[in-house]
Motif scaffolding. Structure first.
Motif, PDB file in Angstrom:
ATOM      1  N   GLU A  64       0.826  -1.211   0.000  1.00 23.58           N
ATOM      2  CA  GLU A  64       0.000   0.000   0.000  1.00 23.58           C
ATOM      3  C   GLU A  64       0.858   1.257   0.000  1.00 23.58           C
ATOM      4  O   GLU A  64       0.573   2.224  -0.729  1.00 23.58           O
ATOM      5  CB  GLU A  64      -0.933   0.007   1.211  1.00 23.58           C
ATOM      6  CG  GLU A  64      -1.876   1.198   1.212  1.00 23.58           C
ATOM      7  CD  GLU A  64      -2.849   1.191   2.378  1.00 23.58           C
ATOM      8  OE1 GLU A  64      -3.731   2.083   2.416  1.00 23.58           O
ATOM      9  OE2 GLU A  64      -2.734   0.306   3.257  1.00 23.58           O
ATOM     10  N   GLU A  65       1.937   1.275   0.781  1.00 22.62           N
ATOM     11  CA  GLU A  65       2.840   2.428   0.769  1.00 22.62           C
ATOM     12  C   GLU A  65       3.462   2.617  -0.608  1.00 22.62           C
ATOM     13  O   GLU A  65       3.610   3.753  -1.089  1.00 22.62           O
ATOM     14  CB  GLU A  65       3.947   2.236   1.807  1.00 22.62           C
ATOM     15  CG  GLU A  65       3.521   2.408   3.249  1.00 22.62           C
ATOM     16  CD  GLU A  65       4.644   2.091   4.220  1.00 22.62           C
ATOM     17  OE1 GLU A  65       4.681   2.714   5.304  1.00 22.62           O
ATOM     18  OE2 GLU A  65       5.493   1.209   3.917  1.00 22.62           O
ATOM     19  N   ALA A  66       3.862   1.509  -1.241  1.00 26.19           N
ATOM     20  CA  ALA A  66       4.499   1.612  -2.547  1.00 26.19           C
ATOM     21  C   ALA A  66       3.532   2.137  -3.598  1.00 26.19           C
ATOM     22  O   ALA A  66       3.910   2.958  -4.449  1.00 26.19           O
ATOM     23  CB  ALA A  66       5.056   0.254  -2.967  1.00 26.19           C
ATOM     24  N   LEU A  67       2.278   1.698  -3.555  1.00 22.90           N
ATOM     25  CA  LEU A  67       1.303   2.191  -4.528  1.00 22.90           C
ATOM     26  C   LEU A  67       0.982   3.661  -4.275  1.00 22.90           C
ATOM     27  O   LEU A  67       0.836   4.448  -5.219  1.00 22.90           O
ATOM     28  CB  LEU A  67       0.035   1.340  -4.487  1.00 22.90           C
ATOM     29  CG  LEU A  67      -1.001   1.632  -5.593  1.00 22.90           C
ATOM     30  CD1 LEU A  67      -0.379   1.535  -6.978  1.00 22.90           C
ATOM     31  CD2 LEU A  67      -2.187   0.682  -5.470  1.00 22.90           C
ATOM     32  N   ALA A  68       0.899   4.051  -3.008  1.00 24.62           N
ATOM     33  CA  ALA A  68       0.745   5.475  -2.710  1.00 24.62           C
ATOM     34  C   ALA A  68       1.945   6.262  -3.211  1.00 24.62           C
ATOM     35  O   ALA A  68       1.827   7.423  -3.617  1.00 24.62           O
ATOM     36  CB  ALA A  68       0.572   5.682  -1.206  1.00 24.62           C
ATOM     37  N   GLY A  69       3.109   5.604  -3.212  1.00 31.70           N
ATOM     38  CA  GLY A  69       4.334   6.257  -3.651  1.00 31.70           C
ATOM     39  C   GLY A  69       4.387   6.554  -5.133  1.00 31.70           C
ATOM     40  O   GLY A  69       5.160   7.419  -5.564  1.00 31.70           O
ATOM     41  N   VAL A  70       3.593   5.845  -5.932  1.00 33.99           N
ATOM     42  CA  VAL A  70       3.570   6.125  -7.379  1.00 33.99           C
ATOM     43  C   VAL A  70       2.239   6.745  -7.797  1.00 33.99           C
ATOM     44  O   VAL A  70       1.960   6.857  -8.996  1.00 33.99           O
ATOM     45  CB  VAL A  70       3.851   4.841  -8.202  1.00 33.99           C
ATOM     46  CG1 VAL A  70       5.269   4.354  -7.950  1.00 33.99           C
ATOM     47  CG2 VAL A  70       2.832   3.745  -7.917  1.00 33.99           C
ATOM     48  N   THR A  71       1.453   7.176  -6.815  1.00 36.64           N
ATOM     49  CA  THR A  71       0.200   7.873  -7.116  1.00 36.64           C
ATOM     50  C   THR A  71       0.137   9.163  -6.302  1.00 36.64           C
ATOM     51  O   THR A  71       0.653  10.191  -6.716  1.00 36.64           O
ATOM     52  CB  THR A  71      -1.024   6.955  -6.842  1.00 36.64           C
ATOM     53  OG1 THR A  71      -0.963   6.441  -5.494  1.00 36.64           O
ATOM     54  CG2 THR A  71      -1.055   5.782  -7.813  1.00 36.64           C
ATOM     55  N   ARG A  72      -0.452   9.085  -5.116  1.00 37.98           N
ATOM     56  CA  ARG A  72      -0.711  10.287  -4.323  1.00 37.98           C
ATOM     57  C   ARG A  72       0.563  11.049  -3.969  1.00 37.98           C
ATOM     58  O   ARG A  72       0.655  12.269  -4.167  1.00 37.98           O
ATOM     59  CB  ARG A  72      -1.465   9.884  -3.040  1.00 37.98           C
ATOM     60  CG  ARG A  72      -1.856  11.040  -2.158  1.00 37.98           C
ATOM     61  CD  ARG A  72      -2.727  10.583  -0.993  1.00 37.98           C
ATOM     62  NE  ARG A  72      -1.978   9.884   0.063  1.00 37.98           N
ATOM     63  CZ  ARG A  72      -2.124   8.593   0.347  1.00 37.98           C
ATOM     64  NH1 ARG A  72      -2.948   7.824  -0.342  1.00 37.98           N
ATOM     65  NH2 ARG A  72      -1.446   8.049   1.343  1.00 37.98           N
ATOM     66  N   HIS A  73       1.564  10.354  -3.448  1.00 38.88           N
ATOM     67  CA  HIS A  73       2.777  11.049  -3.004  1.00 38.88           C
ATOM     68  C   HIS A  73       3.643  11.479  -4.178  1.00 38.88           C
ATOM     69  O   HIS A  73       4.326  12.510  -4.106  1.00 38.88           O
ATOM     70  CB  HIS A  73       3.564  10.160  -2.046  1.00 38.88           C
ATOM     71  CG  HIS A  73       2.835   9.852  -0.775  1.00 38.88           C
ATOM     72  ND1 HIS A  73       2.069  10.771  -0.115  1.00 38.88           N
ATOM     73  CD2 HIS A  73       2.757   8.694  -0.046  1.00 38.88           C
ATOM     74  CE1 HIS A  73       1.539  10.223   0.970  1.00 38.88           C
ATOM     75  NE2 HIS A  73       1.936   8.965   1.026  1.00 38.88           N
ATOM     76  N   ALA A  74       3.641  10.709  -5.267  1.00 37.66           N
ATOM     77  CA  ALA A  74       4.406  11.109  -6.441  1.00 37.66           C
ATOM     78  C   ALA A  74       3.855  12.392  -7.045  1.00 37.66           C
ATOM     79  O   ALA A  74       4.612  13.269  -7.484  1.00 37.66           O
ATOM     80  CB  ALA A  74       4.409   9.985  -7.477  1.00 37.66           C
ATOM     81  N   ALA A  75       2.529  12.518  -7.072  1.00 39.64           N
ATOM     82  CA  ALA A  75       1.936  13.759  -7.567  1.00 39.64           C
ATOM     83  C   ALA A  75       2.344  14.933  -6.684  1.00 39.64           C
ATOM     84  O   ALA A  75       2.690  16.016  -7.184  1.00 39.64           O
ATOM     85  CB  ALA A  75       0.416  13.620  -7.604  1.00 39.64           C
TER      86      ALA A  75
END
Length: 414
Positions: free
Chosen positions: A349-360
């Motif tokens: 979940e952290e990794a997917l947030a890392g290429v979506t919400r946090h990457a933006a």
């Protein structure tokens, strides 16, 4: 008289990983419905909550065959535009040479500079397209592209123009970053401060005047630029109204993360040698930590970023490819999701947030990275049974469709 449909399109027979903070893991909604109007998300919720039949609500109805819909992926750190390659340096490292030794012997970044200076804009675009297509095939809808292989005004601007052209040739949003302070060019080998003078006096103002840079980056490192030299670049960027980010604490700790935090920067990237003082400064300033497991892997590094400290202080963690010809010849963001878990111990979940919400957020973009009403309708549909499969599988691409600003495209495979 039948009323006109409320929405342009509606996705049903999908599960949604909204990636909104809080609530269910992944922000998941089972048997969801996601509507699009004028390129924006107009509704996200349970299909059961739709007030009428889907066909009466939207002009086009897409059935996802029980797949998972996520935000479009964001690759927030790449060096996608360059000429040549450095396969020989890969061999040298395997034979025992270090990254620093290769750089000081005239290889590394400077070798790519020679090839890039010799390439015209069309050649740079043509060379970047296959790398970009590989990213797009895996659900990427936004990509950041840095300059930094020109190290003189004309080539730096040529790289940034080439990067901007890619968004006209492919369905992707491109954010460009001026990285003139990437390395000291050969002609300034004995005068790095003189080169920083050139960056601040001529190169960066030219990029700002041409309107081809969305942000400014630098390589704050022993083989790059000191904190004092980086500060001069940041002062110039601030004067030109451009946000900053930084290659920081990759090989040593020069206090770069605290420096970029002082300037309210977007992100500190690499950060393997980051200490708690730097983590606290990032947390207080809202700076995103961009993790680059591809470079860590290729360079066979052993010092991990301070994951526990980043979590403890609530620093958002993005994940990116760092696609570049020397230390991360990587064109798979999904592979980086896996490596962020296996090498850096992120949860899926952290990794997917890392290429979506946090990457933006690392790009200063608040209009994407989540499935939420009012945001851009950038989405990816995956043939998976759960979001964790995006981190679990290696070398397999389950992307079934991509939506860019509401427009549906099949993922490119060549």
């Amino acid at each position: 008289m039948t009323a006109a449909p409320r929405w342009d399109s509606l996705w049903i027979d999908v599960n949604a990983a909204t990636m909104t903070a809080g609530g269910a893991p992944y922000g998941a909604i089972a048997d969801a419905a996601v509507a699009v109007k004028d390129g924006r998300i107009a509704f996200v919720g349970r299909r059961a909550d739709l007030e009428a039949a889907p066909e009466s609500l939207a002009t086009t109805v897409h059935e996802g065959q029980s797949g998972w819909l996520t935000p479009g992926l964001v690759d927030c750190h790449t060096h996608l535009v360059y000429a040549g390659n450095r396969a020989r340096e890969f061999e040298l490292r395997l034979e025992g040479a270090t990254y620093e030794e290769i750089a000081r012997a005239g290889g590394g970044i400077v070798s790519t500079v020679r090839a890039t200076r010799a390439a015209d804009e069309d050649a740079l675009v043509a060379g970047a397209l296959p790398r970009l297509d590989a990213l797009l095939a895996e659900g990427v809808t936004t990509v950041e592209i840095k300059s930094g292989y020109g190290l003189e005004t004309d080539t730096e601007l040529r790289m940034l123009r080439a990067a901007r052209r890619l968004s006209a040739l492919r369905p992707v949003a491109v954010r460009t970053t001026f990285l003139g302070a990437h390395a000291v060019p050969p002609e300034f080998k004995d005068d790095p401060d003189g080169y920083v003078d050139l960056v601040c006096r001529e190169m960066l103002p030219a990029a700002a005047e041409a309107g081809v840079a969305d942000a400014v980056d630098a390589f704050c490192e022993g083989i790059g630029f000191s904190a004092a030299q980086t500060r001069r670049v940041f002062d110039t960027a601030k004067g030109l109204g451009l946000p900053v980010k930084l290659h920081a604490e990759q090989l040593s700790n020069l206090g770069g993360a605290a420096l970029v935090a002082e300037y309210g920067g977007l992100s500190a990237d690499h950060i393997e040698h980051l200490d708690e003082a730097g983590v606290k400064a990032m947390a207080e300033a809202g700076v995103v930590a961009v993790l680059l497991p591809g470079a860590f892997y290729v360079l066979r590094e052993t010092k991990l970023p301070p994951m526990d400290l980043l979590r403890r202080h609530g620093v958002p963690m993005a994940v990116a490819t760092d696609c570049n010809p020397g230390t991360a010849p990587v064109t798979s963001l999904l592979l980086m999701v896996n490596m962020a878990c296996t090498l850096f111990r992120l949860t899926p979940e952290e990794a997917l947030a890392g290429v979506t919400r946090h990457a933006a957020r690392a790009l200063g973009l608040s209009d994407r990275g989540e499935l939420r009403e009012g945001l851009r309708a950038d989405m990816a549909l995956w043939r998976i049974g759960s979001p964790a499969e995006l981190a679990y599988m290696v070398g397999f691409n389950p992307c079934a469709a991509v939506v860019n600003g509401g427009a549906v495209r099949e993922p490119r495979t060549s």
